[in-house]
Design an enzyme around this catalytic site. Structure first.
Site, PDB file in Angstrom:
ATOM      1  N   GLU A 101      33.277  83.167  81.410  1.00 33.17           N
ATOM      2  CA  GLU A 101      32.679  81.909  81.866  1.00 33.17           C
ATOM      3  C   GLU A 101      33.116  80.705  81.036  1.00 33.17           C
ATOM      4  O   GLU A 101      33.153  79.587  81.541  1.00 33.17           O
ATOM      5  CB  GLU A 101      31.150  82.010  81.826  1.00 33.17           C
ATOM      6  N   GLU A 123      30.820  72.807  82.796  1.00 32.83           N
ATOM      7  CA  GLU A 123      31.707  73.029  83.931  1.00 32.83           C
ATOM      8  C   GLU A 123      32.732  71.905  84.078  1.00 32.83           C
ATOM      9  O   GLU A 123      32.448  70.739  83.788  1.00 32.83           O
ATOM     10  CB  GLU A 123      30.845  73.124  85.195  1.00 32.83           C
TER      11      GLU A 123
END
Length: 249
Positions: A101, A123
């Protein structure tokens, strides 16, 4: 790597790194619960992941083992499955997903790539991720609930209850998950214990489904699934345990 789909609260928390213990000797409630997590997640293990991140990665200066161990004090049941190999497999699974991730592949040659992990704190492709149907957790004006932290916590319906559980206002101050080292790990552990821990005993594959199944499982992104499995296998090997069955989704 930071993705955009998953990650299925409220006194103020202002000091960016207030709860981090720098001492390697600090104790926690894990001491009486089988294999201490700190004995598995050694500094050498943590360094083996983060050292591959380029110097310009924000996460290289943000993610620390000390902050992770401090966060586990709030989640003393993490990594405490019985027997001990099951506990080590859970820790391996957690860090396999964290590696995926928060990182990206670099220096690819002849189908082999080095993965730079613990690089991203938030992100890349940001969006608001506000679900108006989650009326219990209404989105605050001007706030965005894109992926942040080691497991890229996403959506207002996760930030709200995660913040409530960890003493910060997740709806009004979601940025703290990418700003406070300990809170970042607490958010990841909160999501893990709530959404992933219930399926850990079924194998690594179900943990992929719990984290990012909508975009990766059932043939949707086999490369991503393989990457997660490869990290998991590598960490299981390092911990001296078999990875077990049911590895893919």
């Amino acid at each position: 790597m930071p993705t955009d789909n998953r990650k299925q609260s409220e006194s103020s928390y202002s000091d960016d790194h207030a709860d981090e213990f720098d001492s390697e000797e600090s104790t926690s409630s894990e001491d009486n619960l089988g294999v201490p997590v700190r004995n598995v997640v050694t500094q050498a293990f943590f360094n083996s992941i983060i050292r591959k991140a380029p110097p310009n990665c924000k996460g290289k200066r943000f993610y620390t083992r000390a902050a992770f161990l401090t966060a586990t004090r709030s989640y003393p049941r993490f990594g405490q499955l019985k027997p001990d190999p099951a506990a080590k497999r859970e820790i391996a699974a957690f860090f396999a997903h964290v590696t995926h991730e928060t990182g990206f592949s670099v220096l690819c040659a002849e189908n082999a790539c080095m993965h730079a992990a613990l690089c991203y704190t938030e992100e890349i492709k940001k969006s608001r991720y506000c679900d108006p149907k989650a009326k219990q957790w209404p989105c605050a004006p001007g706030r965005q609930y894109y992926g942040r932290g080691p497991l890229q916590l996403t959506w207002n319906y996760n930030y709200g209850p995660c913040g409530r559980a960890n003493r910060f206002d997740g709806l009004k101050n979601p940025d703290i998950v990418a700003r406070n080292r300990v809170v970042a790990w607490k958010a990841a552990l909160w999501f893990w214990m709530k959404n992933v821990r219930p399926v850990v005993g079924r194998g690594f594959g179900p943990t992929i489904r719990a984290i990012n199944g909508a975009l990766e499982c059932n043939g949707k992104n086999p490369a991503a699934v393989k990457a997660r499995v490869d990290f998991y296998r590598a960490y299981c090997k390092r911990f001296g345990v078999a990875p077990g069955p049911n590895l893919t989704c």
